[in-house]
Design a protein around this motif. Structure first.
Motif, PDB file in Angstrom:
ATOM      1  N   LEU A 107       0.826  -1.206   0.000  1.00 19.87           N
ATOM      2  CA  LEU A 107       0.000   0.000   0.000  1.00 19.87           C
ATOM      3  C   LEU A 107       0.862   1.257   0.000  1.00 19.87           C
ATOM      4  O   LEU A 107       0.525   2.254  -0.646  1.00 19.87           O
ATOM      5  CB  LEU A 107      -0.918   0.016   1.221  1.00 19.87           C
ATOM      6  CG  LEU A 107      -1.766   1.287   1.302  1.00 19.87           C
ATOM      7  CD1 LEU A 107      -3.141   1.043   0.712  1.00 19.87           C
ATOM      8  CD2 LEU A 107      -1.880   1.823   2.706  1.00 19.87           C
ATOM      9  N   THR A 108       1.985   1.217   0.700  1.00 20.99           N
ATOM     10  CA  THR A 108       2.844   2.396   0.787  1.00 20.99           C
ATOM     11  C   THR A 108       3.377   2.796  -0.579  1.00 20.99           C
ATOM     12  O   THR A 108       3.391   3.984  -0.922  1.00 20.99           O
ATOM     13  CB  THR A 108       4.016   2.140   1.754  1.00 20.99           C
ATOM     14  OG1 THR A 108       3.499   1.702   3.018  1.00 20.99           O
ATOM     15  CG2 THR A 108       4.822   3.404   1.965  1.00 20.99           C
ATOM     16  N   ALA A 145       1.413   7.067   0.790  1.00 24.45           N
ATOM     17  CA  ALA A 145       0.835   7.611   2.019  1.00 24.45           C
ATOM     18  C   ALA A 145       1.887   7.664   3.124  1.00 24.45           C
ATOM     19  O   ALA A 145       2.802   6.841   3.173  1.00 24.45           O
ATOM     20  CB  ALA A 145      -0.350   6.761   2.463  1.00 24.45           C
ATOM     21  N   ARG A 146       1.756   8.643   4.001  1.00 29.95           N
ATOM     22  CA  ARG A 146       2.675   8.774   5.128  1.00 29.95           C
ATOM     23  C   ARG A 146       2.359   7.713   6.179  1.00 29.95           C
ATOM     24  O   ARG A 146       1.216   7.251   6.296  1.00 29.95           O
ATOM     25  CB  ARG A 146       2.566  10.171   5.733  1.00 29.95           C
ATOM     26  CG  ARG A 146       2.909  11.281   4.736  1.00 29.95           C
ATOM     27  CD  ARG A 146       2.666  12.657   5.324  1.00 29.95           C
ATOM     28  NE  ARG A 146       2.848  13.695   4.321  1.00 29.95           N
ATOM     29  CZ  ARG A 146       4.009  14.260   4.013  1.00 29.95           C
ATOM     30  NH1 ARG A 146       5.101  13.886   4.662  1.00 29.95           N
ATOM     31  NH2 ARG A 146       4.088  15.194   3.091  1.00 29.95           N
ATOM     32  N   ASP A 147       3.366   7.350   6.965  1.00 33.67           N
ATOM     33  CA  ASP A 147       3.181   6.250   7.921  1.00 33.67           C
ATOM     34  C   ASP A 147       2.116   6.561   8.971  1.00 33.67           C
ATOM     35  O   ASP A 147       1.384   5.669   9.401  1.00 33.67           O
ATOM     36  CB  ASP A 147       4.508   5.872   8.577  1.00 33.67           C
ATOM     37  CG  ASP A 147       5.252   7.067   9.160  1.00 33.67           C
ATOM     38  OD1 ASP A 147       4.647   8.151   9.276  1.00 33.67           O
ATOM     39  OD2 ASP A 147       6.448   6.921   9.494  1.00 33.67           O
ATOM     40  N   SER A 148       2.004   7.828   9.379  1.00 37.47           N
ATOM     41  CA  SER A 148       0.979   8.173  10.364  1.00 37.47           C
ATOM     42  C   SER A 148      -0.424   7.994   9.792  1.00 37.47           C
ATOM     43  O   SER A 148      -1.352   7.598  10.504  1.00 37.47           O
ATOM     44  CB  SER A 148       1.166   9.615  10.837  1.00 37.47           C
ATOM     45  OG  SER A 148       1.122  10.514   9.742  1.00 37.47           O
ATOM     46  N   VAL A 198      -8.266  10.043   9.571  1.00 33.69           N
ATOM     47  CA  VAL A 198      -6.916   9.668   9.143  1.00 33.69           C
ATOM     48  C   VAL A 198      -5.949  10.789   9.521  1.00 33.69           C
ATOM     49  O   VAL A 198      -6.231  11.969   9.303  1.00 33.69           O
ATOM     50  CB  VAL A 198      -6.872   9.419   7.621  1.00 33.69           C
ATOM     51  CG1 VAL A 198      -5.468   9.011   7.188  1.00 33.69           C
ATOM     52  CG2 VAL A 198      -7.885   8.345   7.240  1.00 33.69           C
ATOM     53  N   LYS A 199      -4.813  10.409  10.083  1.00 36.86           N
ATOM     54  CA  LYS A 199      -3.828  11.393  10.541  1.00 36.86           C
ATOM     55  C   LYS A 199      -2.967  11.859   9.365  1.00 36.86           C
ATOM     56  O   LYS A 199      -1.864  11.372   9.139  1.00 36.86           O
ATOM     57  CB  LYS A 199      -2.955  10.790  11.640  1.00 36.86           C
ATOM     58  CG  LYS A 199      -3.728  10.428  12.899  1.00 36.86           C
ATOM     59  CD  LYS A 199      -2.825   9.795  13.945  1.00 36.86           C
ATOM     60  CE  LYS A 199      -3.607   9.406  15.190  1.00 36.86           C
ATOM     61  NZ  LYS A 199      -2.744   8.748  16.205  1.00 36.86           N
ATOM     62  N   THR A 200      -3.505  12.812   8.608  1.00 35.63           N
ATOM     63  CA  THR A 200      -2.794  13.347   7.456  1.00 35.63           C
ATOM     64  C   THR A 200      -1.998  14.585   7.856  1.00 35.63           C
ATOM     65  O   THR A 200      -2.279  15.220   8.875  1.00 35.63           O
ATOM     66  CB  THR A 200      -3.776  13.731   6.339  1.00 35.63           C
ATOM     67  OG1 THR A 200      -4.694  14.722   6.846  1.00 35.63           O
ATOM     68  CG2 THR A 200      -4.554  12.518   5.875  1.00 35.63           C
ATOM     69  N   HIS A 230       8.771   6.991   4.414  1.00 37.42           N
ATOM     70  CA  HIS A 230       8.704   8.278   3.723  1.00 37.42           C
ATOM     71  C   HIS A 230       9.560   8.295   2.462  1.00 37.42           C
ATOM     72  O   HIS A 230       9.266   9.042   1.518  1.00 37.42           O
ATOM     73  CB  HIS A 230       9.151   9.400   4.667  1.00 37.42           C
ATOM     74  CG  HIS A 230       8.802  10.770   4.172  1.00 37.42           C
ATOM     75  ND1 HIS A 230       7.551  11.321   4.332  1.00 37.42           N
ATOM     76  CD2 HIS A 230       9.538  11.698   3.504  1.00 37.42           C
ATOM     77  CE1 HIS A 230       7.529  12.528   3.796  1.00 37.42           C
ATOM     78  NE2 HIS A 230       8.721  12.782   3.283  1.00 37.42           N
ATOM     79  N   SER A 231      10.606   7.475   2.421  1.00 35.41           N
ATOM     80  CA  SER A 231      11.479   7.452   1.246  1.00 35.41           C
ATOM     81  C   SER A 231      10.736   6.960   0.009  1.00 35.41           C
ATOM     82  O   SER A 231      11.149   7.239  -1.121  1.00 35.41           O
ATOM     83  CB  SER A 231      12.700   6.569   1.513  1.00 35.41           C
ATOM     84  OG  SER A 231      12.325   5.208   1.643  1.00 35.41           O
ATOM     85  N   PHE A 232       9.630   6.242   0.202  1.00 33.40           N
ATOM     86  CA  PHE A 232       8.850   5.770  -0.942  1.00 33.40           C
ATOM     87  C   PHE A 232       8.258   6.936  -1.723  1.00 33.40           C
ATOM     88  O   PHE A 232       7.988   6.816  -2.921  1.00 33.40           O
ATOM     89  CB  PHE A 232       7.727   4.835  -0.469  1.00 33.40           C
ATOM     90  CG  PHE A 232       8.183   3.427  -0.173  1.00 33.40           C
ATOM     91  CD1 PHE A 232       9.476   3.176   0.258  1.00 33.40           C
ATOM     92  CD2 PHE A 232       7.320   2.356  -0.313  1.00 33.40           C
ATOM     93  CE1 PHE A 232       9.904   1.884   0.545  1.00 33.40           C
ATOM     94  CE2 PHE A 232       7.734   1.063  -0.042  1.00 33.40           C
ATOM     95  CZ  PHE A 232       9.027   0.830   0.386  1.00 33.40           C
ATOM     96  N   ARG A 233       8.043   8.069  -1.067  1.00 33.77           N
ATOM     97  CA  ARG A 233       7.529   9.248  -1.762  1.00 33.77           C
ATOM     98  C   ARG A 233       8.583   9.796  -2.726  1.00 33.77           C
ATOM     99  O   ARG A 233       8.253  10.286  -3.805  1.00 33.77           O
ATOM    100  CB  ARG A 233       7.099  10.310  -0.745  1.00 33.77           C
ATOM    101  CG  ARG A 233       5.915   9.874   0.106  1.00 33.77           C
ATOM    102  CD  ARG A 233       5.598  10.869   1.208  1.00 33.77           C
ATOM    103  NE  ARG A 233       5.132  12.144   0.711  1.00 33.77           N
ATOM    104  CZ  ARG A 233       3.887  12.421   0.372  1.00 33.77           C
ATOM    105  NH1 ARG A 233       2.951  11.472   0.453  1.00 33.77           N
ATOM    106  NH2 ARG A 233       3.542  13.618  -0.045  1.00 33.77           N
ATOM    107  N   ASN A 234       9.848   9.710  -2.330  1.00 30.53           N
ATOM    108  CA  ASN A 234      10.923  10.085  -3.250  1.00 30.53           C
ATOM    109  C   ASN A 234      10.998   9.115  -4.423  1.00 30.53           C
ATOM    110  O   ASN A 234      11.229   9.521  -5.566  1.00 30.53           O
ATOM    111  CB  ASN A 234      12.262  10.106  -2.510  1.00 30.53           C
ATOM    112  CG  ASN A 234      12.309  11.150  -1.416  1.00 30.53           C
ATOM    113  OD1 ASN A 234      11.920  10.884  -0.285  1.00 30.53           O
ATOM    114  ND2 ASN A 234      12.774  12.337  -1.734  1.00 30.53           N
TER     115      ASN A 234
END
Length: 374
Positions: A160-161, A166-169, A193-195, A284-288
């Motif tokens: 899913l990540t 999506a951010r881990d939170s 959801v903690k966005t 978070h590195s998955f966003r990069n």
């Protein structure tokens, strides 16, 4: 030995409340400020803040530069020094305007917490962000076991990540009702959801591969059809720990509740990458990874704008500046390709010059005909 000062505690509590309620800073930011104040008080042996002078700032700055980190055992980085001293500077600037401190604390004295320009440049320098490739993430997924409920959850978590960025939170607080497999999207509702910045938005699955979608689909089907979980149940439930057969605490299954923090998610990522023989990459590195993949895949500004919005970026420049840097190795490949590329500039210039010459000759011919006619 004194461990606190009553007056300091009162004004610190007031300042932290100011940051939390008026400035709307997050709890992690407020905790960092509290830690910086604690370091300063420990150095001054808990002297009253009313006795603050610029000499204390200079001496503390030198002392802090000699301190070592508890985990690394090395001297504190310039970034840590810069963050700590900046937080103290802001505190004493605020303190200088408070009743009972205005005549005792000089606003300008807080400026002595500043580092040199050279040190600030080192502390704030942008460094290349490490991120895994899509192929590496696929390798991690393939090496992860999928026998127990815990193992299946962990695989789906990584799937899913990379599918959504999506951010881990946010992932830790997602419910089953927030995901729509038919529309291939998740709805990140800030009410539940903690966005980041409490934004509400829809994220569609990134086209990163069918293997990730298949793993996620199997997991959701298992929760809904086999375990009969409903819309309000967590998408990624916490691990339940109980007493095992040997009367020792052990993992006994899934708990029908959300994780309270994102720490277990980062632990899952660490174990998965290490077991796959790769260095650890945080969620978070998955966003990069997705941003770099989008730079290769998108063929028009509109496509990349949609890609940027899918990462919940209101401005496409956020995607470029914060996530879209070209890796150093790729930078070298591009420059080498430009160096070895055929030089067509001379041919292009010749074509342009020839076209201009023909145009001028045509104009001169027309003017000559007009002259003869007159």
């Amino acid at each position: 030995m004194r461990k606190h000062h009553p007056a300091n505690e009162r004004v610190k509590r007031q300042y932290l409340m100011f940051l939390r309620e008026a400035k709307r800073h997050s709890e992690s930011t407020v905790d960092a400020v509290a830690k910086a104040l604690s370091r300063f008080e420990e150095y001054t042996r808990y002297r009253d803040f009313k006795t603050f002078r610029y000499e204390q700032a200079i001496a503390f700055k030198k002392n802090l530069a000699q301190q070592k980190g508890q985990q690394s055992g090395e001297r504190l980085s310039k970034a840590t020094l810069h963050a700590t001293l900046t937080q103290l500077k802001h505190f004493f600037q605020w303190l200088a305007w408070q009743p009972g401190y205005r005549s005792r604390v000089q606003y300008a004295d807080a400026e002595y917490f500043n580092l040199s320009e050279k040190e600030v440049r080192v502390a704030t320098a942008r460094r290349e962000k490490r991120a895994p490739t899509i192929e590496q993430i696929k390798h991690v997924i393939k090496t992860m076991p999928a026998v127990t409920d815990i193992e299946r959850r962990n695989r789906a978590l990584i799937a899913l990540t990379i599918l959504t960025g999506a951010r881990d939170s946010a992932i830790a607080s997602l419910k089953l009702k927030h995901i729509d497999l038919v529309a291939s999207c998740i709805y990140q509702d800030a009410r539940e959801v903690k966005t980041k910045f409490s934004k509400t938005f829809t994220t569609f699955f990134f086209p990163v591969g069918e293997v990730f979608r298949s793993i996620l689909t199997d997991w959701i089907t298992y929760l809904r059809e086999d375990k009969l979980w409903g819309n309000d149940d967590p998408l990624f439930p916490a691990t339940e720990v109980g007493v095992g057969p040997d009367s020792q605490f052990a993992v006994v299954g899934l708990k029908r509740t959300h994780w309270s923090t994102a720490t277990p998610i980062r632990k899952i990522f660490r174990e998965a990458f290490v077991n796959a023989g790769l260095p650890y990459y945080n969620p978070h590195s998955f966003r990069n990874t997705l941003t770099r993949f989008g730079q290769e895949l998108c063929q028009s500004p509109e496509q990349f704008k949609a890609w940027s919005q899918n990462l919940a970026h209101e401005n496409v420049l956020t995607t470029f500046l914060s996530y879209g840097e070209v890796p150093c190795q790729r930078q070298g490949e591009i420059m080498l390709a430009l160096e070895n590329a055929p030089d067509d500039r001379e041919d292009g210039a010749s074509v342009i010059a020839e076209a201009v010459f023909k145009k001028l000759r045509a104009l001169n011919s027309e003017k000559w005909k007009e002259f003869e006619a007159s």
